[in-house]
Design a protein around this motif. Structure first.
Motif, PDB file in Angstrom:
ATOM      1  N   PRO A  15     -13.236  91.219  60.473  1.00 27.26           N
ATOM      2  CA  PRO A  15     -14.636  91.064  60.910  1.00 27.26           C
ATOM      3  C   PRO A  15     -14.733  90.142  62.124  1.00 27.26           C
ATOM      4  O   PRO A  15     -14.017  89.163  62.233  1.00 27.26           O
ATOM      5  N   GLY A  16     -15.605  90.518  63.019  1.00 28.08           N
ATOM      6  CA  GLY A  16     -15.814  89.788  64.266  1.00 28.08           C
ATOM      7  C   GLY A  16     -16.710  90.633  65.130  1.00 28.08           C
ATOM      8  O   GLY A  16     -17.749  91.099  64.687  1.00 28.08           O
ATOM      9  N   GLY A  17     -16.278  90.908  66.346  1.00 28.31           N
ATOM     10  CA  GLY A  17     -17.058  91.731  67.257  1.00 28.31           C
ATOM     11  C   GLY A  17     -17.074  93.194  66.866  1.00 28.31           C
ATOM     12  O   GLY A  17     -17.971  93.933  67.237  1.00 28.31           O
ATOM     13  N   ALA A  18     -16.071  93.631  66.125  1.00 28.15           N
ATOM     14  CA  ALA A  18     -16.000  95.023  65.662  1.00 28.15           C
ATOM     15  C   ALA A  18     -15.731  95.011  64.174  1.00 28.15           C
ATOM     16  O   ALA A  18     -15.202  94.046  63.631  1.00 28.15           O
ATOM     17  N   ARG A  19     -16.101  96.113  63.522  1.00 32.56           N
ATOM     18  CA  ARG A  19     -15.888  96.184  62.085  1.00 32.56           C
ATOM     19  C   ARG A  19     -15.334  97.554  61.718  1.00 32.56           C
ATOM     20  O   ARG A  19     -15.868  98.576  62.107  1.00 32.56           O
ATOM     21  N   LYS A  20     -14.259  97.535  60.957  1.00 37.18           N
ATOM     22  CA  LYS A  20     -13.695  98.768  60.425  1.00 37.18           C
ATOM     23  C   LYS A  20     -12.776  98.372  59.281  1.00 37.18           C
ATOM     24  O   LYS A  20     -11.946  97.474  59.413  1.00 37.18           O
ATOM     25  N   ASP A  21     -12.941  99.029  58.155  1.00 35.73           N
ATOM     26  CA  ASP A  21     -12.073  98.837  56.998  1.00 35.73           C
ATOM     27  C   ASP A  21     -11.941 100.195  56.316  1.00 35.73           C
ATOM     28  O   ASP A  21     -12.478 100.411  55.230  1.00 35.73           O
ATOM     29  N   ALA A  22     -11.260 101.109  56.997  1.00 34.26           N
ATOM     30  CA  ALA A  22     -11.156 102.483  56.524  1.00 34.26           C
ATOM     31  C   ALA A  22      -9.876 102.681  55.724  1.00 34.26           C
ATOM     32  O   ALA A  22      -8.823 102.125  56.057  1.00 34.26           O
ATOM     33  N   HIS A  23     -10.003 103.471  54.681  1.00 32.39           N
ATOM     34  CA  HIS A  23      -8.863 103.832  53.836  1.00 32.39           C
ATOM     35  C   HIS A  23      -8.930 105.325  53.585  1.00 32.39           C
ATOM     36  O   HIS A  23     -10.001 105.872  53.306  1.00 32.39           O
ATOM     37  N   PHE A  24      -7.776 105.961  53.698  1.00 32.22           N
ATOM     38  CA  PHE A  24      -7.673 107.372  53.361  1.00 32.22           C
ATOM     39  C   PHE A  24      -6.618 107.478  52.273  1.00 32.22           C
ATOM     40  O   PHE A  24      -5.435 107.225  52.504  1.00 32.22           O
ATOM     41  N   ILE A  25      -7.061 107.813  51.077  1.00 32.51           N
ATOM     42  CA  ILE A  25      -6.189 107.913  49.919  1.00 32.51           C
ATOM     43  C   ILE A  25      -5.777 109.371  49.757  1.00 32.51           C
ATOM     44  O   ILE A  25      -6.632 110.263  49.724  1.00 32.51           O
ATOM     45  N   SER A  26      -4.472 109.591  49.636  1.00 34.92           N
ATOM     46  CA  SER A  26      -3.971 110.958  49.556  1.00 34.92           C
ATOM     47  C   SER A  26      -2.689 111.016  48.741  1.00 34.92           C
ATOM     48  O   SER A  26      -1.963 110.022  48.612  1.00 34.92           O
ATOM     49  N   ALA A  27      -2.400 112.211  48.245  1.00 35.12           N
ATOM     50  CA  ALA A  27      -1.153 112.444  47.521  1.00 35.12           C
ATOM     51  C   ALA A  27      -0.147 113.205  48.375  1.00 35.12           C
ATOM     52  O   ALA A  27       0.985 113.418  47.948  1.00 35.12           O
ATOM     53  N   THR A  28      -0.557 113.597  49.595  1.00 34.62           N
ATOM     54  CA  THR A  28       0.373 114.343  50.451  1.00 34.62           C
ATOM     55  C   THR A  28       0.440 113.735  51.838  1.00 34.62           C
ATOM     56  O   THR A  28      -0.563 113.266  52.388  1.00 34.62           O
ATOM     57  N   LEU A  29       1.626 113.778  52.400  1.00 33.13           N
ATOM     58  CA  LEU A  29       1.825 113.261  53.748  1.00 33.13           C
ATOM     59  C   LEU A  29       1.138 114.155  54.778  1.00 33.13           C
ATOM     60  O   LEU A  29       0.653 113.664  55.795  1.00 33.13           O
ATOM     61  N   ASP A  30       1.045 115.447  54.516  1.00 34.63           N
ATOM     62  CA  ASP A  30       0.347 116.348  55.450  1.00 34.63           C
ATOM     63  C   ASP A  30      -1.120 115.961  55.599  1.00 34.63           C
ATOM     64  O   ASP A  30      -1.661 115.979  56.708  1.00 34.63           O
ATOM     65  N   GLU A  31      -1.775 115.588  54.490  1.00 27.51           N
ATOM     66  CA  GLU A  31      -3.174 115.134  54.570  1.00 27.51           C
ATOM     67  C   GLU A  31      -3.271 113.839  55.380  1.00 27.51           C
ATOM     68  O   GLU A  31      -4.187 113.673  56.183  1.00 27.51           O
ATOM     69  N   VAL A  32      -2.330 112.935  55.181  1.00 28.14           N
ATOM     70  CA  VAL A  32      -2.315 111.672  55.922  1.00 28.14           C
ATOM     71  C   VAL A  32      -2.162 111.949  57.416  1.00 28.14           C
ATOM     72  O   VAL A  32      -2.866 111.368  58.246  1.00 28.14           O
ATOM     73  N   ARG A  34      -2.989 114.649  59.116  1.00 26.98           N
ATOM     74  CA  ARG A  34      -4.238 115.221  59.658  1.00 26.98           C
ATOM     75  C   ARG A  34      -5.308 114.153  59.826  1.00 26.98           C
ATOM     76  O   ARG A  34      -6.019 114.117  60.828  1.00 26.98           O
ATOM     77  N   GLU A  35      -5.440 113.264  58.843  1.00 27.72           N
ATOM     78  CA  GLU A  35      -6.454 112.213  58.924  1.00 27.72           C
ATOM     79  C   GLU A  35      -6.157 111.246  60.069  1.00 27.72           C
ATOM     80  O   GLU A  35      -7.056 110.861  60.814  1.00 27.72           O
ATOM     81  N   LEU A  36      -4.892 110.864  60.228  1.00 30.58           N
ATOM     82  CA  LEU A  36      -4.541 109.954  61.322  1.00 30.58           C
ATOM     83  C   LEU A  36      -4.799 110.621  62.671  1.00 30.58           C
ATOM     84  O   LEU A  36      -5.328 109.988  63.586  1.00 30.58           O
ATOM     85  N   ALA A  37      -4.452 111.890  62.802  1.00 30.06           N
ATOM     86  CA  ALA A  37      -4.721 112.608  64.053  1.00 30.06           C
ATOM     87  C   ALA A  37      -6.218 112.622  64.347  1.00 30.06           C
ATOM     88  O   ALA A  37      -6.635 112.430  65.494  1.00 30.06           O
ATOM     89  N   SER A  38      -7.031 112.808  63.328  1.00 31.25           N
ATOM     90  CA  SER A  38      -8.490 112.799  63.495  1.00 31.25           C
ATOM     91  C   SER A  38      -8.977 111.414  63.942  1.00 31.25           C
ATOM     92  O   SER A  38      -9.796 111.297  64.860  1.00 31.25           O
ATOM     93  N   GLU A  39      -8.483 110.372  63.313  1.00 29.14           N
ATOM     94  CA  GLU A  39      -8.879 109.003  63.671  1.00 29.14           C
ATOM     95  C   GLU A  39      -8.478 108.682  65.118  1.00 29.14           C
ATOM     96  O   GLU A  39      -9.246 108.073  65.858  1.00 29.14           O
ATOM     97  N   LEU A  40      -7.277 109.102  65.509  1.00 33.37           N
ATOM     98  CA  LEU A  40      -6.774 108.769  66.842  1.00 33.37           C
ATOM     99  C   LEU A  40      -7.313 109.691  67.929  1.00 33.37           C
ATOM    100  O   LEU A  40      -7.038 109.488  69.105  1.00 33.37           O
ATOM    101  N   SER A  41      -8.110 110.664  67.557  1.00 32.71           N
ATOM    102  CA  SER A  41      -8.755 111.521  68.558  1.00 32.71           C
ATOM    103  C   SER A  41     -10.067 110.915  69.051  1.00 32.71           C
ATOM    104  O   SER A  41     -10.675 111.426  69.983  1.00 32.71           O
ATOM    105  N   GLN A  42     -10.487 109.815  68.443  1.00 29.96           N
ATOM    106  CA  GLN A  42     -11.736 109.145  68.812  1.00 29.96           C
ATOM    107  C   GLN A  42     -11.434 107.937  69.691  1.00 29.96           C
ATOM    108  O   GLN A  42     -10.683 107.045  69.299  1.00 29.96           O
ATOM    109  N   GLY A  43     -12.035 107.912  70.873  1.00 31.66           N
ATOM    110  CA  GLY A  43     -11.802 106.832  71.824  1.00 31.66           C
ATOM    111  C   GLY A  43     -12.059 105.452  71.250  1.00 31.66           C
ATOM    112  O   GLY A  43     -11.312 104.508  71.542  1.00 31.66           O
ATOM    113  N   ILE A  44     -13.073 105.311  70.425  1.00 28.96           N
ATOM    114  CA  ILE A  44     -13.389 103.987  69.863  1.00 28.96           C
ATOM    115  C   ILE A  44     -12.233 103.472  69.010  1.00 28.96           C
ATOM    116  O   ILE A  44     -11.935 102.275  69.011  1.00 28.96           O
ATOM    117  N   ASN A  45     -11.546 104.364  68.312  1.00 31.64           N
ATOM    118  CA  ASN A  45     -10.417 103.926  67.495  1.00 31.64           C
ATOM    119  C   ASN A  45      -9.217 103.538  68.351  1.00 31.64           C
ATOM    120  O   ASN A  45      -8.479 102.616  68.006  1.00 31.64           O
TER     121      ASN A  45
END
Length: 188
Positions: A15-32, A34-45
Motif C-alpha cells: 500500500p502506498g501510491g498504488a494498490r494491488k493484491d491480486a491472487h489467482f488460485i489454480s490447479a493447472t499451470l496452463d491456467e496460471v 493464461r492469467e499471467l499473460a492477461s495481467e501482463l497485457s495491461q500497461g498499468i501492470n
C-alpha cells in the motif's frame, strides 16, 4: 484446514501510491500461464512492475502447505519498440531502462527561471512522448509492446495429492481474506 494442492499467482504492491493484491488460485499451470499473460497485457501492470517494484510470485501449495515461492521477475522480458528490452533481477530491479531517470518523473529545478515558457511546453510534450513509465501508466503502448515469460526456465513442481477446484471455497488465507479458486484482487 484446507489440505489440497494448488498454485497461487500473487501479484501486488505494498500500500502506498498504488494498490494491488491480486491472487489467482489454480490447479493447472496452463491456467496460471493464461492469467499471467492477461495481467501482463495491461500497461498499468507493467508500470507497477517497472516503477513500483510490484512483487510477482508463483506460490506452490502442496496439500495445503506453502512449499515453494518462485519469484517470476527473472523470467520476464518486456520489449517496447524503440527501447532496449527490459528484464528484471528481482522486484523493483528492472534492467535495460532507467525508469527513475525518465524525464518528467523528476521535479523541475525551481532555480532555473531562465527557460522560456514556450520552450517548457515543447519539452513537456516531448517528455510525455518519450517517458516510458507514463506511457505504461496510461496504457498507451498499443502494439509496440511484447511481453514474454520464459516458462521453460521456471522450475515449477507438479502438484501432488488432491488438487483444489472451482467448487472449493476457502483455499488460501491472505491477510484477513479468504481466497477462492480463480482470480481476486483484495485491493479493489
Amino acid at each position: 484446514m484446507f489440505d489440497k494442492s494448488f498454485y497461487d499467482l500473487a501479484f501486488g504492491v505494498d500500500p502506498g501510491g498504488a494498490r494491488k493484491d491480486a491472487h489467482f488460485i489454480s490447479a493447472t499451470l496452463d491456467e496460471v500461464k493464461r492469467e499471467l499473460a492477461s495481467e501482463l497485457s495491461q500497461g498499468i501492470n507493467l508500470y507497477l512492475l517497472c516503477w513500483y517494484g510490484a512483487h510477482l510470485t508463483l506460490d506452490v501449495y502442496q496439500q495445503g502447505e506453502l512449499t515453494e515461492s518462485i519469484d517470476l521477475h527473472p523470467f520476464i522480458t518486456i520489449s517496447v519498440e524503440g527501447h532496449p528490452d527490459i528484464t528484471f533481477t528481482g522486484p523493483g530491479e528492472p534492467v535495460g531502462y532507467d525508469f527513475r531517470g525518465d524525464k518528467g518523473d523528476t521535479e523541475d529545478d525551481e532555480d532555473d527561471e531562465d527557460e522560456d515558457f514556450e520552450d517548457e511546453d515543447d519539452e513537456e510534450e516531448e517528455d510525455e512522448e518519450d517517458n516510458l513509465a507514463d506511457r505504461m501508466f496510461a496504457d498507451d503502448l498499443d502494439d509496440s509492446v511484447k511481453v514474454s515469460v520464459d516458462w521453460d526456465r521456471i522450475p515449477v513442481p507438479s502438484l501432488i495429492g488432491e488438487v483444489a477446484g472451482p467448487d472449493d471455497e476457502a483455499v488460501l488465507l491472505t491477510g484477513d481474506h479468504l481466497a477462492e479458486y480463480g482470480y481476486q484482487d483484495f485491493e479493489e
